[in-house]
Motif scaffolding. Structure first.
Motif, mmCIF file in Angstrom:
data_model
loop_
_atom_site.group_PDB
_atom_site.id
_atom_site.type_symbol
_atom_site.label_atom_id
_atom_site.label_comp_id
_atom_site.label_asym_id
_atom_site.label_seq_id
_atom_site.Cartn_x
_atom_site.Cartn_y
_atom_site.Cartn_z
ATOM 1 N N PHE A 1 35.395 41.148 48.671
ATOM 2 C CA PHE A 1 36.804 41.543 48.744
ATOM 3 C C PHE A 1 37.715 40.431 49.295
ATOM 4 O O PHE A 1 38.713 40.084 48.666
ATOM 5 C CB PHE A 1 36.965 42.826 49.568
ATOM 6 N N THR B 1 40.622 38.569 47.031
ATOM 7 C CA THR B 1 42.000 38.778 47.508
ATOM 8 C C THR B 1 42.697 37.430 47.674
ATOM 9 O O THR B 1 43.841 37.252 47.256
ATOM 10 C CB THR B 1 42.000 39.530 48.857
ATOM 11 N N PHE C 1 47.476 41.172 45.341
ATOM 12 C CA PHE C 1 46.221 41.734 44.843
ATOM 13 C C PHE C 1 45.879 43.033 45.582
ATOM 14 O O PHE C 1 45.452 44.014 44.966
ATOM 15 C CB PHE C 1 45.081 40.717 45.020
ATOM 16 N N VAL C 2 46.099 43.043 46.899
ATOM 17 C CA VAL C 2 45.768 44.233 47.709
ATOM 18 C C VAL C 2 46.554 45.441 47.206
ATOM 19 O O VAL C 2 46.017 46.549 47.111
ATOM 20 C CB VAL C 2 46.030 43.987 49.217
ATOM 21 N N TYR D 1 45.051 46.637 44.003
ATOM 22 C CA TYR D 1 43.754 47.234 44.350
ATOM 23 C C TYR D 1 43.936 48.657 44.911
ATOM 24 O O TYR D 1 43.254 49.595 44.502
ATOM 25 C CB TYR D 1 43.062 46.327 45.367
ATOM 26 N N TYR E 1 46.244 35.208 53.283
ATOM 27 C CA TYR E 1 45.472 36.419 52.947
ATOM 28 C C TYR E 1 46.361 37.616 52.638
ATOM 29 O O TYR E 1 46.137 38.332 51.663
ATOM 30 C CB TYR E 1 44.545 36.729 54.129
ATOM 31 N N ALA F 1 40.814 43.628 40.443
ATOM 32 C CA ALA F 1 41.214 44.752 41.308
ATOM 33 C C ALA F 1 40.605 46.057 40.804
ATOM 34 O O ALA F 1 40.132 46.891 41.582
ATOM 35 C CB ALA F 1 42.741 44.870 41.339
ATOM 36 N N THR G 1 38.526 50.849 52.848
ATOM 37 C CA THR G 1 39.564 49.828 52.650
ATOM 38 C C THR G 1 39.859 49.100 53.959
ATOM 39 O O THR G 1 40.031 47.875 53.978
ATOM 40 C CB THR G 1 40.859 50.486 52.106
ATOM 41 N N VAL H 1 39.692 45.063 54.389
ATOM 42 C CA VAL H 1 40.867 44.275 54.804
ATOM 43 C C VAL H 1 40.585 43.546 56.121
ATOM 44 O O VAL H 1 40.906 42.363 56.283
ATOM 45 C CB VAL H 1 42.125 45.172 54.910
#
Length: 457
Positions: free
Chosen positions: A30, A34, A42-43, A46, A203, A223, A263, A267
């Motif tokens: 991940f 990302t 991207f997040v 996703y 990020y 994603a 998630t 993250v």
């Protein structure tokens, strides 16, 4: 068959189901994709896919488990219309669970090995070349890898032998709570390093230019794939935990909690990795190299790095073990549901079978290193079969079973999903249309895309 066990608490259920979903992909895949596809941009893509793609299938798998009170070994027998053949799917899920354990335990073993190597201080005086050498010698040492792989199985089987509440639930609660605590410590350490802020920006700040450069289409597919694979849907891993669940809570709310935890871990993993990489001027690649070569280099240069490194690999071991315990529990329950085996008998037969079946993965990296199928070694082939075949096709079966009148049917699914208090699954016509006609197509596209990207390589 004796009285079926159930969870002692809602927290136990959420942490175990999240543990099943939280695995190594959260940490070594991940953050990397990302970073590659524009960070926060991207997040957001996703999260959108997680909501429209992953969540409904999680709810469906829970519903099938809870309504049948069985693992996927016999859940379809209980719910399918008379004369239909949905129950044949059980062999598919059983094979998927076995295959997953056949390669996943080897990687989990690497994590455990690295935890001990960090504690012993093996990386403290090593230069970059030597750190690469430590990983190289581990993955070329058959006996060492077999030792750690068997150690992972022994831990998982001992925990499962204590039963659902005392073993699986009790120990997973402690492990997952520790995982979150360790993670927060590591994030605080990482973001407070000098120069770490650039990593946080890279990020998490949406960068559409980077997404364009990497390719918007590729970013969307990445994603889509990550949202789909991260939750471990489609092979009965979640259905088993649904089957231990009471009717007091609706299933959509539980699915949201589990997805949110999954998630959160993904993250946070990036918040450990990127700030540290930027602080030490290291390129954050993806895959095993990131975890076993890049990060040990960073821990070596960091003040108190041996402690931080040990904590990191303890966290990684917990992330891997939580998945192993969840899948092993599922495998043990198969024997009990299907053939009425006692817990001891199922533990013994599956324990021996799983260890023997997992040996070729280790041999594929060592003695049989030259052996490939479609250009993949044994581990990569097993991974491809599970990730690109079992998960999408299994999800498709759960999806069609819950929406089709030839299966369990929409009304039965909705009644089960929305029983109890909490967030309700939407029943609007548009939602039903989307789940019946559009989502199956998306899942098929993911399935085909897996083969296309393999052929393209």
């Amino acid at each position: 068959m004796g009285k079926r066990e159930s969870f002692s608490s809602r927290l136990g259920f959420i942490l175990i189901s999240a543990g099943c979903a939280i695995g190594l992909g959260n940490v070594w895949r991940f953050p990397y994709i990302t970073g590659k596809y524009g960070g926060g941009a991207f997040v957001l893509i996703y999260l959108f896919f997680l909501l429209v793609l992953g969540l409904p299938i999680v709810v469906m798998e829970f519903a099938v488990g809870r309504a049948s009170q069985r693992s996927s070994a016999t859940s379809f027998n209980v719910l399918e219309p008379k004369g239909s053949k949905w129950h044949i799917f059980r062999y598919f899920t059983m094979a998927g669970n076995y295959l997953l354990m056949m390669f996943y335990t080897t990687i989990a073993g690497w994590m455990l090995a690295y935890f001990f190597k960090m504690v012993k201080g093996e990386f403290a005086k090593a230069d970059t070349k030597q750190i690469e050498g430590i990983f190289g010698s581990l993955v070329s040492n058959r006996n060492e890898m077999l030792f750690w792989m068997v150690a992972i199985f022994v831990i998982a089987f001992v925990i499962c032998s204590l039963g659902l509440q005392k073993g699986v639930e009790g120990i997973t609660k402690v492990m997952m709570t520790s995982l979150f605590v360790i993670m927060i410590f590591l994030v605080i350490k990482s973001v407070t390093l000098p120069g770490a802020l650039e990593g946080v920006k890279f990020y998490l700040l949406p960068d559409l230019q980077r997404l364009k450069e990497a390719g918007i289409k590729e970013g969307i597919f990445a994603a889509l794939g990550q949202a789909f694979f991260t939750l471990s849907v489609g092979q009965g891993g979640l259905a088993i935990f649904g089957s231990y669940l009471g009717k007091d809570r609706s299933l959509a709310g539980e699915a949201v909690s589990i997805t949110a935890l999954d998630t959160f871990v993904a993250v946070m993993a990036g918040l450990i990795i990127f700030p540290a990489c930027f602080a030490f001027g290291v390129n954050p690649g993806g895959g095993p190299g990131l975890v076993f070569i890049t990060l040990p280099n960073i821990f070596r240069d960091m003040a108190g790095g041996r402690i931080w490194g040990s904590l990191f690999f303890l966290f990684m071991t917990f992330a891997a073990l939580s998945t192993v315990i969840a899948v092993v529990q599922n495998i043990i329950q198969y024997g009990r549901d299907l053939w009425d085996w006692s817990l001891r008998k199922s533990l013994l037969i599956n324990g021996v079978a799983l260890v023997l079946l997992s040996i070729p993965t280790v041999l594929g990296l060592t003695d049989w290193a030259g052996f490939t199928v479609l250009g993949k070694n044994i581990m990569d082939l097993e991974d491809f079969i599970v990730s690109n075949n079992v998960l999408p096709l299994g999800s498709l079966v759960y999806l069609m079973f819950c929406v089709s009148r030839y299966g369990w049917g929409w009304d039965n699914f909705i009644a089960e999903a929305n029983a109890g208090k909490g967030l309700k699954f939407p029943t609007a016509k548009a939602v039903r249309f989307y789940l019946t006609f559009i989502l199956p197509l998306i899942v098929l596209v993911i399935f085909v895309q897996g083969y296309m990207s393999m052929m393209g390589k």
